[in-house]
Every structure is written in structure tokens, then in C-alpha cells.
Design an enzyme around this catalytic site. Structure first.
Site, PDB file in Angstrom:
ATOM      1  CE  LYS A 226      -3.270   2.194   3.041  1.00  0.00           C
ATOM      2  NZ  LYS A 226      -4.460   2.374   4.093  1.00  0.00           N
ATOM      3  CG  ASP A 231      -5.847   7.267   5.034  1.00  0.00           C
ATOM      4  OD1 ASP A 231      -6.742   7.903   4.538  1.00  0.00           O
ATOM      5  OD2 ASP A 231      -6.167   6.177   5.609  1.00  0.00           O
ATOM      6  CE  LYS A 238      -6.948   8.139   8.283  1.00  0.00           C
ATOM      7  NZ  LYS A 238      -7.514   6.994   8.974  1.00  0.00           N
ATOM      8  CG  ASP A 249      -2.193   5.041   5.106  1.00  0.00           C
ATOM      9  OD1 ASP A 249      -1.884   3.839   5.702  1.00  0.00           O
ATOM     10  OD2 ASP A 249      -3.269   5.226   4.671  1.00  0.00           O
ATOM     11  CG  ASP A 308     -10.085   6.682   7.083  1.00  0.00           C
ATOM     12  OD1 ASP A 308      -9.144   6.458   6.397  1.00  0.00           O
ATOM     13  OD2 ASP A 308     -10.073   6.791   8.188  1.00  0.00           O
ATOM     14  CD  GLU A 310      -6.803   4.580   2.630  1.00  0.00           C
ATOM     15  OE1 GLU A 310      -8.056   4.604   3.454  1.00  0.00           O
ATOM     16  OE2 GLU A 310      -5.927   4.554   3.171  1.00  0.00           O
ATOM     17  NE  ARG A 312     -10.787  -1.949   3.310  1.00  0.00           N
ATOM     18  CZ  ARG A 312     -11.457  -2.458   4.440  1.00  0.00           C
ATOM     19  NH1 ARG A 312     -12.195  -3.187   4.694  1.00  0.00           N
ATOM     20  NH2 ARG A 312     -10.703  -2.055   5.579  1.00  0.00           N
TER      21      ARG A 312
HETATM   22  N1  BES Z   1      -4.497   3.789   6.923  1.00  0.00           N
HETATM   23  C1  BES Z   1      -5.646   3.557   7.718  1.00  0.00           C
HETATM   24  C2  BES Z   1      -5.271   2.377   8.981  1.00  0.00           C
HETATM   25  C3  BES Z   1      -4.376   2.694  10.219  1.00  0.00           C
HETATM   26  C4  BES Z   1      -5.095   3.092  11.104  1.00  0.00           C
HETATM   27  C5  BES Z   1      -3.047   2.711  10.024  1.00  0.00           C
HETATM   28  C6  BES Z   1      -4.274   3.773  12.197  1.00  0.00           C
HETATM   29  C7  BES Z   1      -2.227   3.063  10.917  1.00  0.00           C
HETATM   30  C8  BES Z   1      -2.787   3.615  12.121  1.00  0.00           C
HETATM   31  C9  BES Z   1      -7.015   2.878   7.005  1.00  0.00           C
HETATM   32  O1  BES Z   1      -6.841   3.431   5.504  1.00  0.00           O
HETATM   33  C10 BES Z   1      -8.038   3.213   7.609  1.00  0.00           C
HETATM   34  O2  BES Z   1      -8.398   4.424   7.821  1.00  0.00           O
HETATM   35  N2  BES Z   1      -8.787   2.079   7.973  1.00  0.00           N
HETATM   36  C11 BES Z   1     -10.204   2.480   8.700  1.00  0.00           C
HETATM   37  C12 BES Z   1     -10.942   1.175   8.093  1.00  0.00           C
HETATM   38  C13 BES Z   1     -12.182   1.226   8.350  1.00  0.00           C
HETATM   39  C14 BES Z   1     -12.788   2.825   7.981  1.00  0.00           C
HETATM   40  C15 BES Z   1     -13.157   0.308   8.101  1.00  0.00           C
HETATM   41  C16 BES Z   1      -9.679   2.005   9.992  1.00  0.00           C
HETATM   42  O3  BES Z   1      -9.506   1.127  10.373  1.00  0.00           O
HETATM   43  O4  BES Z   1     -10.475   2.689  10.946  1.00  0.00           O
HETATM   44 ZN    ZN Z   2      -5.070   4.170   4.911  1.00  0.00          ZN
HETATM   45 ZN    ZN Z   3      -8.064   5.357   5.394  1.00  0.00          ZN
END
Ligand code: BES
Ligand code: ZN
Ligand code: ZN
Length: 457
Positions: A226, A231, A238, A249, A308, A310, A312
Site C-alpha cells: 500500500k 490518508d 479522520k 500510510d 477511509d 481506501e 484495500r
Molecule cells: N491507514 C488506515 C489504517 C491505520 C489506522 C493505519 C491507524 C495506521 C494507524 C486505513 O486506511 C483506515 O483508515 N482504515 C479504517 C478502516 C475502516 C474505515 C473500515 C480503520 O481502520 O479505521
Molecule cells: Zn490508509
Molecule cells: Zn484510511
């Protein structure tokens, strides 16, 4: 620089167990004590009683490097004889990794020239090919440090195309074919995942392909990482407290690049193709919003329920490209994908999900050599239903929890049933200096060494 064989300078490091050194026998793991000796100095590093895990050896060497650095001693030798006898020649790997990473310093702005250092590992006569092993490991350390630099670089200095350019520069002079797909090519290939995320920014998305094929015709392993250079969450923005570290990210993509660098620099004889999708996740008047349906590479339709989630979407296209266009026979993806994996393991281990025991066994052997911690997460077929959409093939968030697993299973939808390993490194990509002795502030380079040893076999 790391060398084997000759003593350099007047300074030396000795590793001691409780009771071995008069006046310094606290028995504490990682305790340090320096003594003047002749024109130089000896640093004693306490190893404690028992080494339980490979990364503890690396910590001992990193602690030694950091102490020497604090005394402004940048030339010294370490006598490896005792350690080789106790732990075998592979301890040279831990020494080379621990010492180089202990000397790592994050980039600063304005840029400061990095100070050079020179360490000699002596007493290596017993270990066959010590010099080769040390050099090999040093290149792995360079791959890790490259990944760290990328993660640490501010997002305004690392747009998707800057990230691609930095990787291209790192591969210079190596037998790696670098191909960059821009918006038009992404459109031609139907890569709706990368385009939908990247469409949120004025800095366009791209997909970087790295091909290291030293043995044409033999199987190729695919690595997807990734590469979200920042992000914000997009329209599912966020909150301010969750925005720390969003520039990191792209750690999965950086780790993949670092691993390919080490493989090519060491000329391992295994074929690897890497795909690193790069994009910013922001808000634009025409960017995706919850409820939109997009079509990913291969024709699978995805209902976006959370902008968020994104990572995947990008990895779907990258993995698709690896199995459909690049003909890889196994695929591993690595990403800072879910906050849920941090809830599970904090920053103690990365999560690993797989659908193939043989592939995973090879992976576990690689992780034993690298000393990186992975915790296997099981998955069950009902969890595949959690990402079914009522209006499209799949949805980008789970309907019923299991966030880390359903994110993995989303990506698995694109592997065409090739043996697959998924690594969620959200908790491991950035560390504090206090976590492990070989960490510095910021990026860790997590994943580089395990991927290297996995591909090397
Ligand atoms: N990049 C984030 C995941 C992340 C969170 C990485 C904290 C490092 C530290 C990812 O893109 C994300 O925001 N995931 C969401 C998914 C949810 C909306 C289903 C998450 O984990 O909250
Ligand atoms: Zn992310
Ligand atoms: Zn995200």
C-alpha cells in the site's frame, strides 16, 4: 561501513553476561558501561541471563551502536568469537542489522549530512563466509533504512510521483525493471480502485511495478504494498486526533521497495515482481463518497461505504495486476490497513492472514530469521459474507465487525485463488525510540527483512 576481520581504531565493544566483568555485573539486559583503556575505550554491554528471541540479539547490538554514538565514537570493533560459539554464524546477521539500525538517523530539514561510521566485526574466523553474510545483511539494513526514510518524509515532499521517483533512484544500477503506470494506463487497465482514491487529489495516482527476474521462466512471487502517501480519510474525514502519522500510510509500499532493493543488491536467484499503488486520500469536489459504486481491475464491482477504507481499493488493483498481467504464482500484500489490528496487538506484532499452509510455513521460517514478530489471525467463511454488497459484488467495509480480517478477505477476492499472505502492519510501521533498541523516531522499515528472507528462500 561494516567490515569483517581487522581491528579498527582503539575502541572496542564487549558483550558480557552477569558476573563476567568485575565492577560491572548488574545482570541487566541492555545495561552499558564504558571504561577508558589505553588510548581507546571499552564499552561493556550487559546481555542479561538469557536471550529468548532473535530480536533481543539485534537490540544488544543496536544498544551498543547507540551508546557509541552518544560518546561520539564512530569507529570501533566488536569481538564476535564468543557470540558465534554460543549462537552460531547467523548472529552476524543480528550484529549487522542491529549495528546499522542503531546508527540510523531520521532525515532532518534542512537536510543534514549523515555522519559516517565504521565498525569491524572481529573473531569471525570460525564462521564460513562471514564477510559475505555481513555484506548481505548490510544491504538488507539499507533496504530497511530506505523504507524508514520514505515513511518519515513529509507528505508535502512525497507526492505519489515523488515516491515513485525515489524508488526508481534507489534501484539505479540494479537489475530491476521499473515501470510506472500513470492515469491513462490505469484507465486502460480498468483500475477503478486506484483511480477512485487518487481522484481525490490534485497530485495524481500511479502504479509502480518493479520486476527483478534473475531466472526467467521460473515461478515469480508477487509483492503488493500500500502506497497511500497521505490518508486524511477522504469525505469520511479522520478527526484531528487520528491524523498523526497519516504521512506514513505508504509504509507497506516502502517496505516492498526496500525488500526488492535488498534482493537485487544481493543478486538472490529468485524472481520477484512488486506492485506499489500510490495515491493521496483527500477530499475533492468529484472524489468518491459513501454509496458510490466503482469497478476494480478484473471487473469486480465495489460499493464504497467508507472512504477511509481506501487501502484495500488500491491493493485490489495491485494484486489483480500481479496475478492477471504479471503471472505471479504466489502473492503477498503488506499494508498499514486497519486500526483494528492495533487494537489486537498494539505495536507488539503485525497481523498475518493466509489461505495456504505451505506458503505460510516458508513465511514463518523467514520471520524466524529476520526476528520480526507476526501473529497469525484465523479467518472463517462466514466472514466472507460480511463484505457482500446488496447492490455490487462486494463492499469496502464489513457489515458486522472483524475489521482486520474482512479487510484481508476483501483483498483475497482479487488473488484468483493463488497462495496468499496478507500482512497488516498498521501497528508496526512507526515506532518510538523506546520500543525496541533498533528503532529510531518514526518509521521502522517493518517487513523489509522478512520479505527478503521469504523471497530468498
Ligand atoms: N491507514 C488506515 C489504517 C491505520 C489506522 C493505519 C491507524 C495506521 C494507524 C486505513 O486506511 C483506515 O483508515 N482504515 C479504517 C478502516 C475502516 C474505515 C473500515 C480503520 O481502520 O479505521
Ligand atoms: Zn490508509
Ligand atoms: Zn484510511
Amino acid at each position: 561501513m561494516l567490515k569483517s576481520g581487522t581491528e579498527i581504531g582503539k575502541n572496542r565493544i564487549e558483550f558480557v553476561r552477569p558476573g563476567e566483568q568485575k565492577g560491572f555485573c548488574s545482570g541487566e539486559y541492555l545495561s552499558c558501561h564504558i571504561e577508558a583503556q589505553g588510548e581507546g575505550a571499552v564499552l561493556y554491554v550487559g546481555m542479561g541471563k538469557k536471550i529468548q528471541e532473535r530480536n533481543m540479539l539485534q537490540e544488544i547490538f543496536a544498544t551498543a551502536a547507540k551508546s557509541m554514538k552518544s560518546y561520539k565514537i564512530r569507529e570501533f570493533s566488536c569481538d564476535m568469537k564468543k557470540l558465534i560459539k554460543e549462537f552460531g554464524a547467523n548472529v552476524l546477521t543480528d550484529a549487522a542489522l542491529g549495528l546499522s539500525l542503531g546508527f540510523y538517523e531520521p532525515e532532518r530539514f534542512p537536510r543534514k549530512e549523515k555522519e559516517s561510521w565504521c565498525i569491524s566485526l572481529t573473531g569471525t574466523e570460525e564462521a564460513a563466509d562471514a564477510e559475505k553474510l555481513i555484506l548481505e545483511t548490510y544491504r538488507v539494513a539499507e533496504g530497511i533504512m530506505f523504507a524508514r526514510d520514505m515513511v518519515n518524509r513529509p507528505a508535502n515532499m512525497l507526492r505519489p510521483y515523488d515516491f515513485a521517483a525515489a524508488i526508481r533512484e534507489q534501484m539505479e544500477g540494479l537489475p530491476v525493471e521499473v515501470e510506472l503506470l500513470g492515469r491513462e494506463e490505469l484507465e486502460e487497465k480498468g483500475m477503478g480502485g486506484i483511480l477512485s482514491v487518487g481522484g481525490s487529489s490534485a497530485f495524481p495516482p500511479c502504479l509502480l511495478l518493479l520486476r527483478y527476474i534473475p531466472d526467467p521462466g521460473a515461478p515469480v512471487i508477487g509483492l503488493a504494498g500500500k502506497g497511500v502517501t497521505l490518508d486524511t480519510g477522504g469525505y469520511c474525514l479522520k478527526n484531528a486526533d487520528s491524523m498523526g502519522g497519516i504521512k506514513g500510510d505508504m509504509a507497506g509500499g516502502a517496505a516492498v521497495a526496500g525488500a526488492v532493493y535488498a534482493m537485487a543488491a544481493n543478486r538472490i536467484q529468485r524472481n520477484v515482481t512488486a506492485a506499489i499503488p500510490m495515491a493521496e486520500n483527500r477530499i475533492a469536489p468529484d472524489s468518491s463518497i459513501p454509496g458510490d459504486v466503482i469497478t476494480c481491475c478484473g471487473g469486480t464491482t465495489v460499493e464504497i461505504l467508507n472512504t477511509d477504507a481506501e487501502g484495500r481499493l488500491l491493493l485490489a488493483d495491485a494484486v489483480s495486476c500481479l496475478v492477471r498481467d504479471e503471472g505471479v504464482e504466489r502473492v503477498l500484500d503488506i499494508a498499514t490497513l486497519t486500526g483494528a489490528v492495533c487494537t489486537m496487538f498494539g505495536n507488539c506484532a503485525a497481523g498475518a492472514i493466509t489461505d495456504n499452509e505451505e506458503f505460510y510455513h516458508a513465511f514463518v521460517c523467514a520471520a524466524e530469521r529476520s526476528g520480526e514478530r507476526f501473529a497469525r489471525i484465523p479467518w472463517f467463511r462466514e466472514q466472507e459474507d460480511m463484505i457482500k454488497s446488496t447492490i455490487a459484488d462486494i463492499r469496502n467495509t464489513s457489515a458486522d465487525g472483524c475489521g482486520t480480517i474482512t479487510a484481508g478477505l476483501f483483498i483475497r477476492r482479487f488473488t484468483e485463488k493463488k497462495p496468499w499472505i496478507h500482512l497488516d502492519i498498521a501497528g508496526m510501521a512507526s515506532g518510538g525510540p523506546g520500543k525496541f533498541a533498533y528503532y529510531a523516531d518514526g518509521g521502522t522499515g517493518f517487513g523489509v527483512s522478512t520479505m527478503y528472507y521469504l523471497c530468498k528462500g
